[in-house]
Design an enzyme around this catalytic site. Structure first.
Site, PDB file in Angstrom:
ATOM      1  N   GLU A  39     -23.955  19.994   9.674  1.00 42.89           N
ATOM      2  CA  GLU A  39     -22.593  20.520  10.193  1.00 42.89           C
ATOM      3  C   GLU A  39     -22.772  21.354  11.308  1.00 42.89           C
ATOM      4  O   GLU A  39     -23.348  22.134  11.720  1.00 42.89           O
ATOM      5  CB  GLU A  39     -21.971  21.349   8.967  1.00 42.89           C
ATOM      6  CG  GLU A  39     -22.017  20.691   7.694  1.00 42.89           C
ATOM      7  CD  GLU A  39     -21.030  21.043   6.683  1.00 42.89           C
ATOM      8  OE1 GLU A  39     -19.984  21.825   7.067  1.00 42.89           O
ATOM      9  OE2 GLU A  39     -21.251  21.190   5.547  1.00 42.89           O
ATOM     10  N   ASP A  40     -21.428  21.007  12.126  1.00 43.49           N
ATOM     11  CA  ASP A  40     -21.159  21.790  13.367  1.00 43.49           C
ATOM     12  C   ASP A  40     -22.027  22.014  14.377  1.00 43.49           C
ATOM     13  O   ASP A  40     -21.986  22.742  15.185  1.00 43.49           O
ATOM     14  CB  ASP A  40     -20.823  23.118  12.847  1.00 43.49           C
ATOM     15  CG  ASP A  40     -19.542  23.279  11.905  1.00 43.49           C
ATOM     16  OD1 ASP A  40     -19.227  22.141  11.323  1.00 43.49           O
ATOM     17  OD2 ASP A  40     -18.989  24.484  11.547  1.00 43.49           O
ATOM     18  N   CYS A  78     -14.233  19.364  10.323  1.00 43.23           N
ATOM     19  CA  CYS A  78     -14.919  18.691   9.300  1.00 43.23           C
ATOM     20  C   CYS A  78     -14.097  18.117   8.327  1.00 43.23           C
ATOM     21  O   CYS A  78     -14.264  16.635   8.190  1.00 43.23           O
ATOM     22  CB  CYS A  78     -15.747  19.735   8.592  1.00 43.23           C
ATOM     23  SG  CYS A  78     -14.808  21.129   7.861  1.00 43.23           S
ATOM     24  N   ASP A 242     -21.529  16.432  11.684  1.00 36.91           N
ATOM     25  CA  ASP A 242     -20.263  15.913  11.165  1.00 36.91           C
ATOM     26  C   ASP A 242     -19.184  16.214  12.379  1.00 36.91           C
ATOM     27  O   ASP A 242     -18.014  15.659  12.250  1.00 36.91           O
ATOM     28  CB  ASP A 242     -19.465  16.608   9.731  1.00 36.91           C
ATOM     29  CG  ASP A 242     -19.432  18.196  10.025  1.00 36.91           C
ATOM     30  OD1 ASP A 242     -19.932  18.663  11.024  1.00 36.91           O
ATOM     31  OD2 ASP A 242     -18.740  18.606   8.986  1.00 36.91           O
ATOM     32  N   HIS A 243     -19.548  16.963  13.424  1.00 39.13           N
ATOM     33  CA  HIS A 243     -18.581  17.081  14.856  1.00 39.13           C
ATOM     34  C   HIS A 243     -19.550  18.054  15.474  1.00 39.13           C
ATOM     35  O   HIS A 243     -20.700  18.274  15.052  1.00 39.13           O
ATOM     36  CB  HIS A 243     -17.308  17.383  14.474  1.00 39.13           C
ATOM     37  CG  HIS A 243     -17.159  18.679  13.765  1.00 39.13           C
ATOM     38  ND1 HIS A 243     -17.504  19.985  13.904  1.00 39.13           N
ATOM     39  CD2 HIS A 243     -16.970  18.820  12.343  1.00 39.13           C
ATOM     40  CE1 HIS A 243     -17.296  20.847  13.024  1.00 39.13           C
ATOM     41  NE2 HIS A 243     -17.168  20.235  11.968  1.00 39.13           N
TER      42      HIS A 243
END
Length: 623
Positions: A39-40, A78, A242-243
């Site tokens: 994530e992130d 997200c 996810d980004h």
């Protein structure tokens, strides 16, 4: 005759057995698929050339697989990013783009796990969902829990399994870890030029790289478990984030820092016909984005891609042509309302800002939990930031164009440079084409979604005869075109029968407020506008034109109306903060709301929480 019939029956049984055996073998020959998502995090990995990163597991995975160099999240946060992934439809097309919302998903858009399960796959998710639409997320999986695992797959079935690693999530830099306990040292951080050199900024960068290292080790544990299970030679492994993220001006922003993601795929030798390049270890420069993932899964397992999916399969049995462009979107981020669209080819990024009157780095409660973000703002307010660092706290241009090869941090806007006129016009045209193709829902303010779609989805509404889509798109383009020559046209839009088209008339006047004096009578006449988002922008324009009392009446009418939704009131407080509106009556409303927090329990709690965040921030700043 009996012998003949018996012979025929025997042949039929043999043929049936053979077909069944072939079907079983085909089922067994289909690859297992393991997705590992973090994530992130942007590509802060050694295999992507980051010398400060400590990522031996993912570097090794890249050497054994294929590292994609142009992979993008279509949304830089997200929930809408995952909405796009799970459906194969842009969140901006689904009507599920605003962060953490629960608008309905169209029944015609089916999450890919249901399609994989129908095709015979055992599908597990461990454990994050966050798909940004109303519904029972667990029901689309065979198992969705912290215990979900490929090991629970019935014998003879291929599996699809996701493990979501939260170690690099933004929240992981909020708890302070002392400098002497960090493995990556703050003094060694190479800061991007848009970040000021504060001790908090250096510390958070260093702590974040520690978290990336921890995530890398977790990936290693999963890959070891796969190897020990004896299934690695039958399993295609995907790794991606996810980004982008995670320090300020990355996550939530449609720059490279928010949308460019690491993306690695390892494909066993037995499935070498799926190799996207000549050999493992090669880099792949194909444009891919999250909208392509669902079609790619279906291509890998040999299932047909549904007509509603908007991406292009990039692996498998039905690879589609590489898209020339990648599209990215930004809408409301928690309590802060904005709208931008981006188009990216291999060299340039074009951004269209549909609310350029809002600064980039609006105060967003969650983001400013980070000491680094607060230190940046403190530096700016103290006059210590240089011009590049100061841009984050200034309003945006309508158009941005960046040469990402020569300006990877996207700091030098080329939109007004005549040398790049042809590039600008090409990418501007592509943005309009794409918005029309996907029926971009953000052409209608979020405050009107439920009023227009009722219990249905905005995806379906935008495709219905009730939606004046072409007029909406034309109005949005007219409102946000550079220059000041369209004031009479904006006045006409302000009189339109459709409230969303009136919204774009108000937007055009606010963007071109310095030349909007001829529109003052029309704005005054429209002060009774009943559509809240449109009314807010009318009030903001009136405020800028010296009509503060009339603007205040508009704001208070929405705040005090018992039928106003939490999102409508959030629009008001966004505007009040943006213009630093001084009003004892509005201050009293804010104080009363803050005092009577029992209102939190009414209506849509998510929206009320966002309103409360605006209220809390106003109270902290002396309202």
């Amino acid at each position: 005759m009996l012998k003949l019939n018996q012979s025929r029956i025997s042949r039929i049984v043999l043929l049936f057995t053979l077909l069944l055996s072939m079907q079983v073998r085909a089922q067994q020959n289909r690859p297992n698929i393991l997705w590992i998502t973090s994530e992130d995090n942007s590509p802060y990995l050694g295999c992507y050339g980051d010398a400060f990163a400590t990522t031996p597991t993912l570097d090794k995975l890249a050497s054994e697989g294929f590292r994609y160099t142009h992979a993008y999240a279509n949304c830089p946060v997200c929930a809408p990013a995952r909405n796009t992934i799970i459906t194969g439809v842009y969140a901006a097309s689904n009507g599920n783009e605003p962060m953490r919302s629960t608008y309905p998903k169209s029944e015609s858009v089916i999450p890919y796990p249901e399609l994989l399960r129908k095709a015979g796959y055992y599908c597990t998710n461990n454990v994050k969902t966050d798909y940004n639409f109303a519904g029972d997320y667990n029901s689309i999986w065979d198992e969705c829990s912290r215990k979900a695992h490929w090991k629970n797959c019935p014998e003879g079935k291929p599996f699809f399994a996701i493990f979501n690693l939260t170690t690099t999530h933004e929240s992981q830099i909020f708890p302070f870890i002392p400098d002497d306990e960090l493995r990556h040292k703050p003094k060694d951080v190479v800061l991007p030029p848009h970040h000021p050199d504060t001790k908090e900024m250096r510390h958070d960068w260093a702590q974040y790289y520690d978290k990336v290292e921890d995530m890398d080790a977790q990936v290693g544990d999963l890959l070891k478990e796969l190897e020990e299970s004896g299934l690695a030679d039958n399993t295609i492994v995907f790794y991606y984030s996810d980004h982008g993220g995670v320090l300020a001006r990355s996550k939530r922003y449609i720059f490279e820092t928010g949308t460019w993601v690491p993306f690695i795929i390892r494909i066993p030798e037995k499935y070498k016909n799926y190799f996207p390049a000549e050999k493992p270890g090669d880099a792949v420069d194909r444009n891919i984005s999250f909208v392509d993932l669902a079609p790619t899964l279906l291509s890998i397992i040999g299932a047909e891609k549904p007509g509603y999916m908007q991406g292009n399969a990039f692996l498998g049995n039905a690879v589609e042509p590489e898209p020339e462009y990648v599209h990215m979107t930004r809408s409301r981020m928690d309590e802060r309302i904005d709208m931008s669209r981006a188009v990216r080819d291999k060299k340039y990024r074009y951004i269209r800002n549909y609310m350029p009157f809002r600064i980039y780095l609006q105060h967003l409660a969650y983001l400013f939990n980070a000491r680094s973000a607060q230190s940046w703002k403190d530096y700016y307010l103290a006059g210590k930031c240089n011009d590049l660092q100061s841009m984050a706290f200034q309003t945006k241009p309508v158009e941005e164009l960046y040469d990402t090869e020569n300006d990877p941090n996207e700091l030098y806007n080329l939109a007004n440079d005549p040398v790049y006129k042809v590039v600008l016009e090409r990418m501007r045209k592509e943005n309009v084409r794409w918005m029309k193709e996907i029926r971009d829902v953000a052409l209608i303010p979020e405050t009107e979604y439920t009023k227009r779609a009722g219990d249905g989805s905005m995806y379906d509404y935008m495709r219905s005869s009730a939606c004046p889509f072409d007029e909406l798109l034309a109005a949005a383009e007219l409102a946000t075109q550079p220059g000041n020559e369209s004031i009479p046209d904006y006045i006409e839009l302000l009189k339109h029968e459709d409230s969303a088209i009136r919204y774009w008339g108000a937007t055009g006047l606010l963007i071109h407020i310095d030349n909007a004096e001829p529109a003052l009578p029309a704005l005054k006449a429209a002060a009774g506008e009943d559509a809240a988002a449109t009314a807010v922008l009318i009030g903001e324009s009136l405020y800028h034109m010296g009509e503060k009392e009339l603007a205040e009446k508009i704001y208070l009418r929405i705040l005090n109306d018992e039928n106003s939704t939490m999102m409508e009131r959030t629009w008001v407080l966004n505007s009040v903060e943006a213009v630093d509106f001084e009003s004892p009556a509005i201050d009293k409303w804010i104080t009363d709301f803050y005092t009577n927090r029992n209102e939190e329990s009414q209506g849509n709690k998510m929206y009320e929480n966002y309103l409360l965040r605006c209220v809390e921030w106003a109270v902290q700043n002396g309202k």
